[in-house]
Design an enzyme around this catalytic site. Structure first.
Site, PDB file in Angstrom:
ATOM      1  N   ASP A 204       0.856  -1.183   0.000  1.00 39.79           N
ATOM      2  CA  ASP A 204       0.000   0.000   0.000  1.00 39.79           C
ATOM      3  C   ASP A 204       0.898   1.241   0.000  1.00 39.79           C
ATOM      4  OD1 ASP A 204       1.087   0.292   2.523  1.00 39.79           O
ATOM      5  OD2 ASP A 204      -0.820   0.288   3.588  1.00 39.79           O
ATOM      6  N   ASP A 206       1.425   4.739   2.398  1.00 35.66           N
ATOM      7  CA  ASP A 206       1.029   5.340   3.675  1.00 35.66           C
ATOM      8  C   ASP A 206       1.436   6.803   3.735  1.00 35.66           C
ATOM      9  OD1 ASP A 206       0.434   2.632   5.125  1.00 35.66           O
ATOM     10  OD2 ASP A 206       2.475   2.387   4.359  1.00 35.66           O
ATOM     11  N   ASP A 283      -3.255   4.427   2.808  1.00 32.86           N
ATOM     12  CA  ASP A 283      -3.593   4.785   4.194  1.00 32.86           C
ATOM     13  C   ASP A 283      -3.241   6.245   4.436  1.00 32.86           C
ATOM     14  OD1 ASP A 283      -4.457   2.246   4.896  1.00 32.86           O
ATOM     15  OD2 ASP A 283      -2.516   1.641   5.733  1.00 32.86           O
TER      16      ASP A 283
HETATM   17  P1  8DG Z   1       4.193  -2.568   3.011  1.00 32.03           P
HETATM   18  O1  8DG Z   1       3.027  -1.652   2.998  1.00 32.03           O
HETATM   19  O2  8DG Z   1       5.223  -2.220   2.010  1.00 32.03           O
HETATM   20  O3  8DG Z   1       3.777  -3.988   2.945  1.00 32.03           O
HETATM   21  O4  8DG Z   1       4.942  -2.420   4.410  1.00 32.03           O
HETATM   22  P2  8DG Z   1       4.724  -1.333   5.511  1.00 32.03           P
HETATM   23  O5  8DG Z   1       4.456   0.008   4.908  1.00 32.03           O
HETATM   24  O6  8DG Z   1       5.850  -1.425   6.466  1.00 32.03           O
HETATM   25  O7  8DG Z   1       3.462  -1.895   6.267  1.00 32.03           O
HETATM   26  P3  8DG Z   1       2.049  -1.222   6.580  1.00 32.03           P
HETATM   27  O8  8DG Z   1       1.149  -2.364   6.934  1.00 32.03           O
HETATM   28  O9  8DG Z   1       1.584  -0.317   5.506  1.00 32.03           O
HETATM   29  O10 8DG Z   1       2.317  -0.407   7.895  1.00 32.03           O
HETATM   30  C1  8DG Z   1       3.107   0.755   7.902  1.00 32.03           C
HETATM   31  C2  8DG Z   1       3.391   1.157   9.300  1.00 32.03           C
HETATM   32  O11 8DG Z   1       2.231   1.676   9.868  1.00 32.03           O
HETATM   33  C3  8DG Z   1       3.839  -0.024  10.147  1.00 32.03           C
HETATM   34  O12 8DG Z   1       5.026   0.270  10.799  1.00 32.03           O
HETATM   35  C4  8DG Z   1       2.824  -0.182  11.176  1.00 32.03           C
HETATM   36  C5  8DG Z   1       2.077   1.112  11.118  1.00 32.03           C
HETATM   37  N1  8DG Z   1       0.668   0.926  11.405  1.00 32.03           N
HETATM   38  C6  8DG Z   1      -0.335   0.256  10.765  1.00 32.03           C
HETATM   39  N2  8DG Z   1      -1.491   0.375  11.443  1.00 32.03           N
HETATM   40  C7  8DG Z   1      -1.189   1.131  12.492  1.00 32.03           C
HETATM   41  C8  8DG Z   1      -1.928   1.626  13.540  1.00 32.03           C
HETATM   42  O13 8DG Z   1      -3.110   1.382  13.655  1.00 32.03           O
HETATM   43  N3  8DG Z   1      -1.255   2.407  14.420  1.00 32.03           N
HETATM   44  C9  8DG Z   1       0.063   2.694  14.290  1.00 32.03           C
HETATM   45  N4  8DG Z   1       0.672   3.457  15.189  1.00 32.03           N
HETATM   46  N5  8DG Z   1       0.770   2.237  13.313  1.00 32.03           N
HETATM   47  C10 8DG Z   1       0.158   1.469  12.441  1.00 32.03           C
HETATM   48  O14 8DG Z   1      -0.194  -0.355   9.716  1.00 32.03           O
HETATM   49 MN    MN Z   2       2.684   0.348   3.799  1.00 23.67          MN
HETATM   50 MN    MN Z   3      -0.474   0.750   5.598  1.00 22.84          MN
END
Ligand code: 8DG
Ligand code: MN
Ligand code: MN
Length: 359
Positions: A204, A206, A283
């Site tokens: 995704d 972020d 996100d």
């Molecule tokens: P990817 O998308 O490339 O697979 O990897 P990522 O970017 O590391 O994973 P992600 O699932 O998109 O999560 C990004 C960061 O955001 C990860 O360190 C954890 C954090 N995160 C969530 N949900 C929440 C939440 O509800 N609260 C907090 N504080 N952090 C969150 O994904």
């Molecule tokens: Mn991510």
């Molecule tokens: Mn995410």
């Protein structure tokens, strides 16, 4: 003189947040195997086991060399008996029977396919698996009750399975910046998650958004999503309001990685050619300026790095870290910070840049 392998191993610290973990490392042939077992433990609702395998994998990611024999593992932390057995078998035979049979198993493959659907967690996937369902097609075929997120997840399944490239993330960044600038001039937008850590693909994209004048960011998300909606750029969105109160969410609350910022889990429609488009998971998170450093640290990841930071804070420093704040239980006060560097300093940790948080 160059340290030998055993000396290098002795320098590997116990907590992932004390180590530098680059994106590309020398032991993928081992870490991928351990991460299969971690994922499988997660599918079986065994969090302790899942984290143990993930920690073991993470230690190997931090090594400056390829593991060649069991001697190389002497004095490394976090390698339990089970992980060592798996590593030994791979070093000797080229693969681990347990890992390969897990990879091939009906349950593992079905859980991977089902939890791979946006909006579907382990609980739901497990219930479906026990009812004999194996794939998104099975859900449609048998007319399963799906919530709005899951419906979108099934509808855009194929697109959302394809990794998002950095180039696509940059296009999304431009769109998000345009949207935010249109509704709140002066706002700051930061690319977070895996892309901030230097990954060239992700599942995704972020973003973290704030405004230097605290208060201006309140209620920002609906304005952003309305703007995107009007441009026809949103396929799905679910916005959750900010529900953080320092009084209630502070020291008393159990540490948890779910934060309480205003946020939006969405699916964007991205133009990929003159007549082609694809769905991309995005996100969006809005943080008050005073919490921006904590939110930045919390949303950069990796998930294990975050987990280890919180564990370090609690167990070693008697502090409680969240994406909102850092609370010192010994002094009974909140430690304010404007930068990630200050937070690492409060925690008595060497600063680890995002590109080396790939634990
Ligand atoms: P990817 O998308 O490339 O697979 O990897 P990522 O970017 O590391 O994973 P992600 O699932 O998109 O999560 C990004 C960061 O955001 C990860 O360190 C954890 C954090 N995160 C969530 N949900 C929440 C939440 O509800 N609260 C907090 N504080 N952090 C969150 O994904
Ligand atoms: Mn991510
Ligand atoms: Mn995410």
């Amino acid at each position: 003189t160059k340290p030998n392998i055993d000396q290098t191993a002795m320098l590997v610290k116990t907590y992932a947040c004390q180590r530098r973990t680059p994106l590309k490392h020398h032991n993928s042939f081992l870490t991928e195997a351990l991460e299969i077992l971690s994922q499988n433990a997660e599918y079986n609702d065994n969090e302790g086991r899942s984290v143990a395998f993930r920690r073991a994998a993470s230690v190997l990611k931090a090594l400056p060399h390829r593991v060649k024999n069991m001697e190389d593992l002497r004095s490394l932390p976090c390698l339990g008996d089970h992980s060592q057995r798996v590593i030994k078998e791979i070093l000797e035979d080229g693969s681990s029977r347990e890992v390969e049979s897990t990879r091939q198993s009906d349950q593992f493959q079905a859980m991977k396919a089902l939890t791979g659907i946006f909006g579907v967690g382990v609980r739901t996937a497990d219930r479906w698996f026990r009812e004999g369902l194996r794939s998104p097609d099975d859900l449609v075929r048998t007319g399963q009750q799906l919530n709005r997120a899951q419906q979108a997840g099934v509808q855009y399944y194929d697109d959302l399975q394809k990794p998002v490239t950095k180039a696509e993330a940059d296009v999304i960044s431009d769109i998000v910046e345009k949207a935010v600038r249109a509704v709140l001039p002066g706002a700051e937008i930061r690319l977070m998650g895996g892309f901030r850590r230097g990954k060239d693909v992700g599942h995704d994209v972020d973003f973290l958004i704030t405004h230097p004048e605290e208060g201006k960011e309140e209620g920002l998300m609906p304005k952003i999503t309305n703007w995107l909606e009007e441009q026809g750029l949103l396929l799905y969105e679910k916005t959750t309001r900010n529900s953080y109160l320092e009084k209630m969410d502070g020291p008393a609350r159990a540490p948890n990685n779910m934060d309480r910022f205003e946020r939006c889990f969405s699916i964007f429609k991205l133009q990929t050619g003159s007549e082609t488009e694809r769905a991309v998971r995005v996100d969006l998170v809005v943080s008050p300026y005073s919490q921006f450093a904590f939110a930045t640290l919390g949303w950069t990841g990796s998930k294990l790095f975050e987990r280890e930071l919180r564990r370090w804070a609690g167990q070693e420093k008697h502090m409680s870290l969240s994406s909102h704040a850092l609370y010192d239980s010994k002094q009974n006060l909140y430690l304010r910070a404007k930068t990630e560097e200050e937070i690492f300093a409060f925690l008595d940790l060497e600063f680890i840049p995002p590109s080396e948080r790939n634990a």
